[in-house]
Motif scaffolding. Structure first.
Motif, PDB file in Angstrom:
ATOM      1  N   GLU A 165       0.814  -1.215   0.000  1.00  0.00           N
ATOM      2  CA  GLU A 165       0.000   0.000   0.000  1.00  0.00           C
ATOM      3  C   GLU A 165       0.850   1.267   0.000  1.00  0.00           C
ATOM      4  O   GLU A 165       0.454   2.294  -0.568  1.00  0.00           O
ATOM      5  N   ARG A 166       2.020   1.206   0.606  1.00  0.00           N
ATOM      6  CA  ARG A 166       2.877   2.397   0.649  1.00  0.00           C
ATOM      7  C   ARG A 166       3.314   2.842  -0.744  1.00  0.00           C
ATOM      8  O   ARG A 166       3.737   3.975  -0.942  1.00  0.00           O
ATOM      9  N   LEU A 167       3.222   1.928  -1.706  1.00  0.00           N
ATOM     10  CA  LEU A 167       3.671   2.250  -3.059  1.00  0.00           C
ATOM     11  C   LEU A 167       2.634   3.003  -3.883  1.00  0.00           C
ATOM     12  O   LEU A 167       2.949   3.473  -4.976  1.00  0.00           O
ATOM     13  N   ARG A 168       1.413   3.109  -3.402  1.00  0.00           N
ATOM     14  CA  ARG A 168       0.334   3.635  -4.241  1.00  0.00           C
ATOM     15  C   ARG A 168       0.678   4.981  -4.890  1.00  0.00           C
ATOM     16  O   ARG A 168       0.616   5.111  -6.116  1.00  0.00           O
ATOM     17  N   PRO A 169       1.035   6.020  -4.146  1.00  0.00           N
ATOM     18  CA  PRO A 169       1.331   7.299  -4.812  1.00  0.00           C
ATOM     19  C   PRO A 169       2.610   7.254  -5.641  1.00  0.00           C
ATOM     20  O   PRO A 169       2.685   7.875  -6.711  1.00  0.00           O
ATOM     21  N   ILE A 170       3.606   6.518  -5.164  1.00  0.00           N
ATOM     22  CA  ILE A 170       4.875   6.445  -5.897  1.00  0.00           C
ATOM     23  C   ILE A 170       4.680   5.710  -7.213  1.00  0.00           C
ATOM     24  O   ILE A 170       5.196   6.119  -8.261  1.00  0.00           O
ATOM     25  N   LEU A 171       3.915   4.628  -7.179  1.00  0.00           N
ATOM     26  CA  LEU A 171       3.714   3.822  -8.375  1.00  0.00           C
ATOM     27  C   LEU A 171       2.997   4.620  -9.455  1.00  0.00           C
ATOM     28  O   LEU A 171       3.348   4.545 -10.641  1.00  0.00           O
ATOM     29  N   ALA A 172       2.007   5.395  -9.064  1.00  0.00           N
ATOM     30  CA  ALA A 172       1.307   6.229 -10.043  1.00  0.00           C
ATOM     31  C   ALA A 172       2.273   7.201 -10.716  1.00  0.00           C
ATOM     32  O   ALA A 172       2.249   7.376 -11.945  1.00  0.00           O
ATOM     33  N   ASP A 173       3.138   7.820  -9.931  1.00  0.00           N
ATOM     34  CA  ASP A 173       4.111   8.758 -10.507  1.00  0.00           C
ATOM     35  C   ASP A 173       5.066   8.049 -11.462  1.00  0.00           C
ATOM     36  O   ASP A 173       5.404   8.577 -12.529  1.00  0.00           O
ATOM     37  N   ALA A 182      -0.395   0.215 -18.831  1.00  0.00           N
ATOM     38  CA  ALA A 182      -0.301   1.444 -18.043  1.00  0.00           C
ATOM     39  C   ALA A 182      -1.681   1.919 -17.601  1.00  0.00           C
ATOM     40  O   ALA A 182      -1.873   2.329 -16.448  1.00  0.00           O
ATOM     41  N   VAL A 183      -2.654   1.867 -18.509  1.00  0.00           N
ATOM     42  CA  VAL A 183      -4.018   2.295 -18.176  1.00  0.00           C
ATOM     43  C   VAL A 183      -4.576   1.461 -17.026  1.00  0.00           C
ATOM     44  O   VAL A 183      -5.119   1.992 -16.044  1.00  0.00           O
ATOM     45  N   SER A 184      -4.456   0.144 -17.132  1.00  0.00           N
ATOM     46  CA  SER A 184      -5.009  -0.727 -16.091  1.00  0.00           C
ATOM     47  C   SER A 184      -4.264  -0.563 -14.773  1.00  0.00           C
ATOM     48  O   SER A 184      -4.872  -0.603 -13.692  1.00  0.00           O
ATOM     49  N   ALA A 185      -2.951  -0.371 -14.843  1.00  0.00           N
ATOM     50  CA  ALA A 185      -2.180  -0.166 -13.616  1.00  0.00           C
ATOM     51  C   ALA A 185      -2.593   1.128 -12.925  1.00  0.00           C
ATOM     52  O   ALA A 185      -2.755   1.170 -11.694  1.00  0.00           O
ATOM     53  N   LEU A 186      -2.773   2.189 -13.695  1.00  0.00           N
ATOM     54  CA  LEU A 186      -3.213   3.455 -13.107  1.00  0.00           C
ATOM     55  C   LEU A 186      -4.602   3.321 -12.486  1.00  0.00           C
ATOM     56  O   LEU A 186      -4.880   3.880 -11.419  1.00  0.00           O
ATOM     57  N   TYR A 187      -5.470   2.580 -13.137  1.00  0.00           N
ATOM     58  CA  TYR A 187      -6.800   2.342 -12.567  1.00  0.00           C
ATOM     59  C   TYR A 187      -6.675   1.621 -11.225  1.00  0.00           C
ATOM     60  O   TYR A 187      -7.341   1.978 -10.242  1.00  0.00           O
ATOM     61  N   ASN A 188      -5.815   0.617 -11.175  1.00  0.00           N
ATOM     62  CA  ASN A 188      -5.687  -0.186  -9.958  1.00  0.00           C
ATOM     63  C   ASN A 188      -5.103   0.595  -8.786  1.00  0.00           C
ATOM     64  O   ASN A 188      -5.354   0.246  -7.629  1.00  0.00           O
ATOM     65  N   VAL A 189      -4.327   1.634  -9.068  1.00  0.00           N
ATOM     66  CA  VAL A 189      -3.795   2.457  -7.973  1.00  0.00           C
ATOM     67  C   VAL A 189      -4.630   3.715  -7.761  1.00  0.00           C
ATOM     68  O   VAL A 189      -4.254   4.600  -6.991  1.00  0.00           O
ATOM     69  N   GLY A 190      -5.769   3.806  -8.459  1.00  0.00           N
ATOM     70  CA  GLY A 190      -6.687   4.920  -8.248  1.00  0.00           C
ATOM     71  C   GLY A 190      -6.249   6.229  -8.855  1.00  0.00           C
ATOM     72  O   GLY A 190      -6.608   7.299  -8.347  1.00  0.00           O
ATOM     73  N   SER A 191      -5.505   6.178  -9.971  1.00  0.00           N
ATOM     74  CA  SER A 191      -4.983   7.417 -10.564  1.00  0.00           C
ATOM     75  C   SER A 191      -5.279   7.537 -12.051  1.00  0.00           C
ATOM     76  O   SER A 191      -4.598   8.277 -12.761  1.00  0.00           O
ATOM     77  N   LEU A 192      -6.294   6.838 -12.538  1.00  0.00           N
ATOM     78  CA  LEU A 192      -6.574   6.886 -13.972  1.00  0.00           C
ATOM     79  C   LEU A 192      -7.046   8.273 -14.412  1.00  0.00           C
ATOM     80  O   LEU A 192      -6.876   8.655 -15.577  1.00  0.00           O
ATOM     81  N   GLU A 193      -7.598   9.043 -13.475  1.00  0.00           N
ATOM     82  CA  GLU A 193      -8.070  10.383 -13.836  1.00  0.00           C
ATOM     83  C   GLU A 193      -6.917  11.331 -14.163  1.00  0.00           C
ATOM     84  O   GLU A 193      -7.138  12.428 -14.689  1.00  0.00           O
TER      85      GLU A 193
END
Length: 434
Positions: free
Chosen positions: A328-336, A357-368
């Motif tokens: 979970e700690r990776l969520r913001p870092i992974l999106a970046d 990339a699209v699906s990964a961004l969706y999974n970390v809550g950053s697709l927007e």
């Protein structure tokens, strides 16, 4: 980190405390387990519960192995020879087809489009029609093995359980009836290829591996061996001194040609194992390793089997969804990190990289954080008339040379199509919500 108690432990503990529950578990094990956990187990697998007494002991034997003695020996020694490669080849594969021709930029098409969500939905259905025509009746997905450096070396189909599980996990997000039918057929295929106590091989002539085992286990989670975590012990035993999961599940007498793989801990393999095992003390070291790789921007060149950073990020993001609280700690870092791969009009790279990339961004809550219209147009416009997307390198051995065969890559139109469908499902959801 919270310790997760296994389902088998829960049953034994409850039976020791509740006499009525014990009697129900002995008399009707399937119904009792399903009621206790709110699950539906695989229908054609019998479950027997035995109770030891002070004058009766039960010794449970594993089922006979699916491989003959000769095949087991080949699994130890065959990986070094061309004969091994011949045994794993199916029909010759056709030449690589060119991608669809794009006549305008994604941005121009997005501006001119009407209902992109409807166009995306239609593209999904066309893609599923294509997959329905390519997946075997028994639920097996085909992949093509090819030479990365020399396209003139013959290409061949292969049907490993790993590829089927990889693609079905991508399709599971779709509510389309054809997607559900494909998933159900593939689940049956994975049950047919399982080995006790819940292991899979990429090829029959290789040892079992944790990449195949983790993904296949996620797909058939309702199989009693998987639900009761029968394969946890061999998976947990297959860690290196740093606590990372090794790819191959090897016997101690493996010859050097195979045992050298044992020192390799692949980030995608570890992410897939975490997705299956969950957030527990036994996966803590592997989680810390992945967190360090991503935080220090060290994923490039870290994977033996996966070609680029976005494939690694995709697997980690999937693990975060499949195993809540893990990584979970990776969520913001992974999106970046994923967004750093975006290169303007070129997007995230080829269409498979874009879909991942699209699906990964969706999974970390950053697709927007990306232009959903533009990426939808990019994926839809790259679809061929027959509903497929182009064959691209999805995974492969990026280092070893297998004699005259050279570097081995794996990919297929069906594999790319499954990931494009997953990405479109995510994008359509965002478009309809916005």
């Amino acid at each position: 980190m919270k310790k997760l108690v296994g389902s088998a432990e829960i049953l034994v503990s409850r039976a020791g405390e509740d006499r009525d529950f014990r009697e129900r578990l002995l008399a009707s094990p399937r119904e009792t387990i399903e009621k206790e956990f709110g699950v539906t187990l695989a229908g054609d697998h019998e479950i027997h519960v035995h109770q030891e007494t002070y004058n009766a002991t039960h010794l449970v034997l594993p089922p006979p192995g699916k491989l003959s003695e000769a095949e087991r020996e080949a699994a130890k020694t065959g990986a070094a020879s061309l004969e091994f490669l011949r045994k794993t080849m199916y029909d010759p594969a056709p030449p690589l087809r060119p991608p669809a021709v794009e006549r305008t930029t994604p941005g121009e098409r997005a501006a001119a489009s009407g209902d992109l969500a409807a166009a995306g939905r239609e593209s999904i259905r066309r893609g599923l029609d294509f997959l329905g025509s390519t997946v075997d009746e028994n639920g097996a997905w085909s992949c093509i093995r090819f030479n990365i450096a020399d396209p003139n070396i013959p290409r061949h189909f292969e049907r490993p359980p790993f590829v089927s599980a990889l693609c079905v996990l991508a399709l599971e997000c779709s509510e389309e009836p054809q997607a559900k039918a494909l998933c159900a057929a593939t689940e049956n295929y994975l049950v047919d290829t399982i080995e006790f106590p819940g292991l899979w091989r990429y090829y029959r002539h290789l040892p079992p591996d944790l990449d195949s085992t983790a993904l296949c286990s996620l797909v058939i989670a309702a199989h009693p061996w998987i639900f009761l975590e029968r394969n946890f012990p061999p998976i947990l035993a297959n860690r290196d001194e740093a606590g990372r999961f090794m790819t191959w599940v090897l016997a101690e007498d493996e010859p050097d040609v195979v045992s050298r793989f044992r020192i390799e801990a692949d980030p995608v393999v570890n992410a897939n194992v975490i997705a299956y095992l969950g957030d527990r003390p036994e996966t803590a070291d592997a989680q810390r390793w992945l967190e360090t790789l991503v935080a220090e921007d060290g994923v490039d060149g870290s994977s033996k089997w996966y070609p680029d950073a976005v494939a690694i990020y995709y697997a980690i993001a999937r693990a975060m969804v499949r195993a809540p609280t893990a990584l979970e700690r990776l969520r913001p870092i992974l999106a970046d990190r994923i967004l750093e791969l975006h290169a303007g009009q070129e997007g995230f790279g080829n269409i498979l990289q874009t879909a991942l990339a699209v699906s990964a961004l969706y999974n970390v809550g950053s697709l927007e954080r990306i232009d959903a219209k533009c990426e939808t147009e990019r994926i839809v416009s790259s679809q061929r008339e027959d509903g497929s997307w182009p064959e691209l390198l999805a995974f492969g051995d990026q280092e070893l040379k297998w004699g005259t065969v050279g570097q081995i890559g794996h990919g297929a139109e069906a594999v790319t199509s499954a990931f494009c469908i997953e990405a479109l499902e995510r994008l359509v959801e965002i478009l309809k919500a916005g």
